[in-house]
Write a protein that holds these residues in place. Sequence first.
Motif, PDB file in Angstrom:
ATOM      1  N   UNK A  93      74.003  17.380  33.118  1.00 42.13           N
ATOM      2  CA  UNK A  93      74.433  17.236  31.947  1.00 42.13           C
ATOM      3  C   UNK A  93      73.774  18.042  30.928  1.00 42.13           C
ATOM      4  N   UNK A  94      72.387  18.542  31.170  1.00 39.20           N
ATOM      5  CA  UNK A  94      71.560  19.131  30.228  1.00 39.20           C
ATOM      6  C   UNK A  94      70.801  20.495  30.900  1.00 39.20           C
ATOM      7  N   UNK A  95      69.929  21.347  30.321  1.00 46.49           N
ATOM      8  CA  UNK A  95      69.240  22.271  30.929  1.00 46.49           C
ATOM      9  C   UNK A  95      67.728  21.955  31.065  1.00 46.49           C
ATOM     10  N   UNK A  96      67.446  20.993  30.622  1.00 52.92           N
ATOM     11  CA  UNK A  96      66.024  20.780  30.357  1.00 52.92           C
ATOM     12  C   UNK A  96      65.671  19.480  31.362  1.00 52.92           C
ATOM     13  N   UNK A  97      66.463  18.795  31.679  1.00 48.64           N
ATOM     14  CA  UNK A  97      66.113  17.679  32.668  1.00 48.64           C
ATOM     15  C   UNK A  97      65.914  16.548  32.272  1.00 48.64           C
ATOM     16  N   UNK A  98      66.119  16.329  30.623  1.00 47.83           N
ATOM     17  CA  UNK A  98      65.858  15.113  30.092  1.00 47.83           C
ATOM     18  C   UNK A  98      66.936  14.048  30.660  1.00 47.83           C
ATOM     19  N   UNK A  99      66.385  12.787  30.657  1.00 48.65           N
ATOM     20  CA  UNK A  99      67.191  11.632  31.399  1.00 48.65           C
ATOM     21  C   UNK A  99      68.623  11.638  30.935  1.00 48.65           C
ATOM     22  N   UNK A 100      69.454  11.634  31.866  1.00 49.82           N
ATOM     23  CA  UNK A 100      70.990  11.219  31.622  1.00 49.82           C
ATOM     24  C   UNK A 100      71.348  10.795  33.071  1.00 49.82           C
ATOM     25  N   UNK A 101      72.103   9.396  32.899  1.00 52.48           N
ATOM     26  CA  UNK A 101      72.484   9.074  33.909  1.00 52.48           C
ATOM     27  C   UNK A 101      73.365   9.756  35.046  1.00 52.48           C
ATOM     28  N   UNK A 102      73.991  10.558  34.393  1.00 52.98           N
ATOM     29  CA  UNK A 102      75.138  11.449  35.172  1.00 52.98           C
ATOM     30  C   UNK A 102      74.383  12.831  35.407  1.00 52.98           C
TER      31      UNK A 102
ATOM     32  N   UNK B 206      66.836  25.419  25.977  1.00 51.18           N
ATOM     33  CA  UNK B 206      67.882  25.297  25.056  1.00 51.18           C
ATOM     34  C   UNK B 206      68.117  26.688  24.548  1.00 51.18           C
ATOM     35  N   UNK B 207      67.044  27.554  24.354  1.00 51.09           N
ATOM     36  CA  UNK B 207      67.132  28.828  23.723  1.00 51.09           C
ATOM     37  C   UNK B 207      67.902  29.918  24.660  1.00 51.09           C
ATOM     38  N   UNK B 208      67.687  29.865  25.792  1.00 57.75           N
ATOM     39  CA  UNK B 208      68.158  30.520  27.033  1.00 57.75           C
ATOM     40  C   UNK B 208      69.681  30.091  26.932  1.00 57.75           C
ATOM     41  N   UNK B 209      70.190  29.016  27.085  1.00 59.61           N
ATOM     42  CA  UNK B 209      71.557  28.407  26.856  1.00 59.61           C
ATOM     43  C   UNK B 209      72.293  29.053  25.864  1.00 59.61           C
ATOM     44  N   UNK B 210      71.809  29.024  24.650  1.00 59.18           N
ATOM     45  CA  UNK B 210      72.497  29.401  23.662  1.00 59.18           C
ATOM     46  C   UNK B 210      72.433  31.090  23.626  1.00 59.18           C
ATOM     47  N   UNK B 211      71.384  31.614  24.021  1.00 61.60           N
ATOM     48  CA  UNK B 211      71.275  32.976  24.070  1.00 61.60           C
ATOM     49  C   UNK B 211      72.542  33.682  24.801  1.00 61.60           C
ATOM     50  N   UNK B 212      72.737  32.864  25.980  1.00 60.18           N
ATOM     51  CA  UNK B 212      73.716  33.494  27.302  1.00 60.18           C
ATOM     52  C   UNK B 212      74.822  32.950  27.115  1.00 60.18           C
ATOM     53  N   UNK B 213      75.236  31.591  26.747  1.00 58.92           N
ATOM     54  CA  UNK B 213      76.524  30.967  26.984  1.00 58.92           C
ATOM     55  C   UNK B 213      77.002  30.496  25.467  1.00 58.92           C
ATOM     56  N   UNK B 214      76.054  30.729  24.470  1.00 56.10           N
ATOM     57  CA  UNK B 214      76.620  30.177  23.055  1.00 56.10           C
ATOM     58  C   UNK B 214      76.165  28.701  22.833  1.00 56.10           C
ATOM     59  N   UNK B 215      75.996  27.882  23.842  1.00 54.84           N
ATOM     60  CA  UNK B 215      75.888  26.570  23.484  1.00 54.84           C
ATOM     61  C   UNK B 215      75.227  25.791  25.041  1.00 54.84           C
ATOM     62  N   UNK B 216      74.634  24.845  24.763  1.00 55.73           N
ATOM     63  CA  UNK B 216      74.124  24.170  26.082  1.00 55.73           C
ATOM     64  C   UNK B 216      75.192  23.415  26.681  1.00 55.73           C
ATOM     65  N   UNK B 217      76.282  23.079  26.224  1.00 55.23           N
ATOM     66  CA  UNK B 217      77.283  22.715  27.041  1.00 55.23           C
ATOM     67  C   UNK B 217      78.066  23.624  27.768  1.00 55.23           C
ATOM     68  N   UNK B 218      78.267  24.859  27.240  1.00 52.02           N
ATOM     69  CA  UNK B 218      78.699  26.022  27.894  1.00 52.02           C
ATOM     70  C   UNK B 218      77.912  26.386  29.163  1.00 52.02           C
ATOM     71  N   UNK B 219      76.546  26.279  28.867  1.00 56.96           N
ATOM     72  CA  UNK B 219      75.578  26.969  29.733  1.00 56.96           C
ATOM     73  C   UNK B 219      75.554  25.786  31.150  1.00 56.96           C
TER      74      UNK B 219
ATOM     75  N   UNK C 237      68.359  26.013  35.814  1.00 56.12           N
ATOM     76  CA  UNK C 237      68.464  26.771  34.633  1.00 56.12           C
ATOM     77  C   UNK C 237      68.053  28.318  34.648  1.00 56.12           C
ATOM     78  N   UNK C 238      66.875  28.467  35.355  1.00 55.74           N
ATOM     79  CA  UNK C 238      66.388  29.544  35.695  1.00 55.74           C
ATOM     80  C   UNK C 238      67.408  30.582  36.321  1.00 55.74           C
ATOM     81  N   UNK C 239      67.978  30.195  37.306  1.00 53.62           N
ATOM     82  CA  UNK C 239      68.955  30.882  38.392  1.00 53.62           C
ATOM     83  C   UNK C 239      70.191  31.277  37.347  1.00 53.62           C
ATOM     84  N   UNK C 240      70.708  30.432  36.840  1.00 51.83           N
ATOM     85  CA  UNK C 240      72.029  30.493  36.153  1.00 51.83           C
ATOM     86  C   UNK C 240      71.632  31.552  34.798  1.00 51.83           C
ATOM     87  N   UNK C 241      70.337  31.558  34.147  1.00 55.02           N
ATOM     88  CA  UNK C 241      70.027  32.447  33.159  1.00 55.02           C
ATOM     89  C   UNK C 241      69.898  33.725  33.590  1.00 55.02           C
TER      90      UNK C 241
END
Length: 363
Positions: free
Chosen positions: A240-249, A208-221, A148-152
């Motif tokens: 699947x997300x920017x924070x590391x919360x569990x997702x099987x994918x 998530x704040x960085x994601x919205x600030x930079x890409x407009x949404x978490x999905x886009x980021x 997330x840091x790198x992409x931001x």
Amino acid sequence: MNDFEDDYNIEEIARQKARRRKRHAMKMKRLRQKRLRKIKAFLFLIFVVFIVCVSGVVGMIRGGDSELKDSINERETLQVAVDNIKNQDTIQQTTMSKVEKSSNYTNIDSEKINSPYISLIDVKNNQLIAGRESETKIYPASMTKVMTLIVAVENVKNKNASYTFAFEMLNRLFLEDASVAGFLENETIDFNELLYGLILPSGAEAAEGLAELIAGSQDAFVELMNKKCDELGLSNTHFMNVSGLYDDNQYTTCTEMAMIMNYAMKNPECAKVLSTYQYTTKTTEQHPEGILLTSTMFSRMYGTEVEGVTITAGKTGYTNEAGHCMVSYATKDNNSYICVTAYAGNKWHSIFDSFEIYGNYLP
């Protein structure tokens, strides 16, 4: 008057005239000497004035040369900076070479090390020098935030931009029991401070704040994060997300997580954030004294516990599914190493596992 007296008077008159001529000559000589001294003094004064004027002109010329040199140096410095940016862009756009297993690779089977998944990378030689199930897929938990840091940092268009937090996001993350930096509803935080809030206390709201600030949404980021995985040649990493919360994918491997960390540390801005122990944010209405952000890794270590080794940067992570994990960057002699451990039983296991690994498996 006799002839003798006439002769005496004539001779006396002649002597007096001679004395007067002599006195006059001496007077004229002194006058000439006095005039000569005045002329010399005047010429010396002119000479001094000339020297001062010449020195001033030379100084101006030299000053002009200095200014010209400074201007040239500034242009050269600017060009170097531009070239560095171009080189950095080239590095960032180039697929990283796959980490190869060292011919002296050591399988870590010590019972002193709790983590079941480990990679130890020699950065200079781009080799896996020790490990345990290093290619097995793991859940990255908050180690995700390194990507997330790198992409931001690479995608922000305005580093002076800021983000204002809303209740909906903060409430959702609270219900998800996500780790947070402590930013509050309606609090406006600068981009740079979001980076520290992301890494040091592992703030999900900063992510998530960085994601919205930079890409407009978490999905886009997240799309940018996965695009970066492709650029780096990471075939066993997906987000699947920017924070590391569990997702099987959402998964990676210890070796590919080490590759992500290696890439981040080549970026000075990312490296600075990952190497920081504490950072205090600017004052806001919600936090008049700012927020003291503390690294979850450096709050558990000094980084110098292993003799001859200095751990300079890192990121911890934890979810129930991922267990306790950590990626750290260390130096020894003239080389750098990256250690990734995953699925440890508690937060101290991940710390002491890294000490054990750096202390016993570095060349």
